[in-house]
Design an enzyme around this catalytic site. Structure first.
Site, PDB file in Angstrom:
ATOM      1  N   GLY A  46       0.817  -1.204   0.000  1.00 12.43           N
ATOM      2  CA  GLY A  46       0.000   0.000   0.000  1.00 12.43           C
ATOM      3  C   GLY A  46       0.852   1.255   0.000  1.00 12.43           C
ATOM      4  O   GLY A  46       0.498   2.250  -0.638  1.00 12.43           O
ATOM      5  N   THR A  47       1.986   1.196   0.685  1.00 16.36           N
ATOM      6  CA  THR A  47       2.881   2.352   0.701  1.00 16.36           C
ATOM      7  C   THR A  47       3.392   2.668  -0.692  1.00 16.36           C
ATOM      8  O   THR A  47       3.437   3.832  -1.108  1.00 16.36           O
ATOM      9  CB  THR A  47       4.064   2.097   1.653  1.00 16.36           C
ATOM     10  OG1 THR A  47       3.568   1.944   2.987  1.00 16.36           O
ATOM     11  CG2 THR A  47       5.054   3.243   1.614  1.00 16.36           C
TER      12      THR A  47
ATOM     13  N   ALA B 122      -3.778  -4.613   0.456  1.00 20.29           N
ATOM     14  CA  ALA B 122      -4.528  -5.858   0.559  1.00 20.29           C
ATOM     15  C   ALA B 122      -4.560  -6.428   1.966  1.00 20.29           C
ATOM     16  O   ALA B 122      -5.566  -7.011   2.378  1.00 20.29           O
ATOM     17  CB  ALA B 122      -3.947  -6.889  -0.414  1.00 20.29           C
TER      18      ALA B 122
ATOM     19  N   CYS C 250       2.084   3.754  12.304  1.00 26.32           N
ATOM     20  CA  CYS C 250       3.337   3.335  11.657  1.00 26.32           C
ATOM     21  C   CYS C 250       4.574   3.808  12.405  1.00 26.32           C
ATOM     22  O   CYS C 250       5.684   3.518  11.990  1.00 26.32           O
ATOM     23  CB  CYS C 250       3.376   3.852  10.219  1.00 26.32           C
ATOM     24  SG  CYS C 250       2.244   2.984   9.119  1.00 26.32           S
TER      25      CYS C 250
END
Length: 387
Positions: free
Chosen positions: A81-82, A208, A332
């Site tokens: 995703g990053t 995902a 994060c």
């Protein structure tokens, strides 16, 4: 193992950190195992195994597109995703060199957005403040987009720490009303699959493992007709928007999980929202506890609260000893022990915070056990501190 743990008096594990990573959905597991034997070849080649791999990859793209209500040619698979955030944001900027490279973003964007913007240009970006619920005002975003040198607006679909939904469609409408030519990038990693995509984006990103797919697969969406160019060295792959050898089995498993999650999300969301409301009422009864984030316009499975006079790491550890896996601080950056920039931007307490995010099979018994343990853990920590 669960029965043995129960007999030994060890607390049963309860995973309340799905905002970081959801466990692999059964549909993803079944698909992944099957695809490992069929999707190993290079989908660019012309022999039989390669054609099978290409067919699986195209099928994964078509399934994701149908689930998200987009075109298959708007879907790309990245390694995370990053990476999807970085490619989406930087690719929109790279395609418009004459527009400017300053970014307008909400003050509560994910660090992936902030890092990408600063990598392109170290300073000069505009952070639009949010209200105490963590929501940005569309008119404020549109006004900031009119500043000199602005090349992009970034607004997340939902906040990854407190769950507040952002008015993405309203921001897009405000930009249109202001006759802004600045594209809109949406980080949808926290909400993709759980909620429908908001309208108005030029590019968007998803991850995902947030919806029960395998780790190491992100989704980049680039709207058809939108100017986008790769911001990194190109590669001779099936999809010109990405680089590196395609992880076909993982992409297909991610698509299978997304299809399953979308199919069941109305029922799951309703059940999770009711459980989160139960937690919200329960933690509010603990002395000196502040629940943060919008109580209504939020992700259905997520809740964050802060405890005064309590260290967040000690709280996470105390709950872990009782079998509850929760997060504290920025999603994060908690390992760095830095205060949450999201909570600071909201004017909320930045220490002693817990983010609880429920699994799809979480039960009322899980929630009640947590609500029984929390006051005891908080009281013990405060007592150790002499409070």
């Amino acid at each position: 193992m669960t029965n043995a743990a129960a007999r030994s008096g060890v607390p049963l594990p309860r995973y309340f950190d799905t905002a970081s990573a959801e466990s692999l959905h059964p549909a993803a597991r079944e698909t992944l195992l099957a695809a490992l034997d069929q999707g190993y070849a290079d989908p660019r080649r012309l022999h039989g195994p390669a054609r099978n791999a290409r067919l699986l990859l195209d099928n994964a793209r078509a399934v994701v597109a149908e689930c998200l209500g987009v075109r298959p040619d708007e879907v790309s698979f990245t390694s995370s995703g990053t990476e999807a955030v970085h490619r989406g944001l930087l690719g929109l900027l790279a395609a418009r060199p004459g527009l400017g490279d300053r970014v307008v973003m909400t003050a509560v964007e994910h660090s992936a957005v902030v890092h990408a913007a600063r990598w392109r240009r170290p300073e000069g970006h505009v952070e639009v403040p949010v209200d105490p619920w963590g929501r940005v005002a569309p008119d404020d975003v549109a006004a900031a987009a009119g500043s000199p040198g602005i090349g992009l607006v970034a607004v997340q679909s939902a906040n990854h720490e407190v769950g507040t939904l952002q008015p993405v469609a309203e921001v897009a409408a405000a930009l249109h009303d202001a006759s802004s030519q600045v594209p809109l990038f949406v980080d949808a990693c926290a909400s993709m699959g759980r909620l429908p995509l908001p309208a108005g984006w030029s590019a968007a990103a998803g991850s995902a493992h947030k919806w029960g797919g395998p780790a190491g697969i992100g989704v980049l969406l680039v709207r058809k007709g939108v100017r986008w160019t790769t911001p990194f060295p190109g590669d001779d792959r099936v999809d010109e928007r990405v680089s590196g050898f395609e992880n076909v089995p993982a992409a297909l498993a991610a698509a299978a999980a997304l299809q399953a999650v979308v199919g069941e999300r109305d029922a799951v969301n309703a059940r999770q929202a009711a459980l989160v409301d139960r937690v919200r009422a329960g933690v509010a009864a603990v002395p000196d506890v502040e629940v943060v984030g919008d109580p209504v316009g939020r992700l259905p499975h997520l809740l964050t609260f802060s405890c005064l006079y309590v260290d967040g790491e000690a709280l996470v550890d105390g709950l872990a000893r009782r079998g509850f896996s929760v997060a504290s601080g920025s999603a994060c950056t908690s390992s760095s022990l830095e205060p949450s920039r999201v909570l600071a931007a909201m004017g909320a307490l930045t220490h002693g915070n817990v983010r609880l995010s429920l699994a799809r099979d979480a039960t009322a018994d899980d929630v009640d056990a947590f609500l029984a343990a929390l006051p005891e853990v908080v009281t013990a920590i405060r007592a150790d501190a002499g409070l």
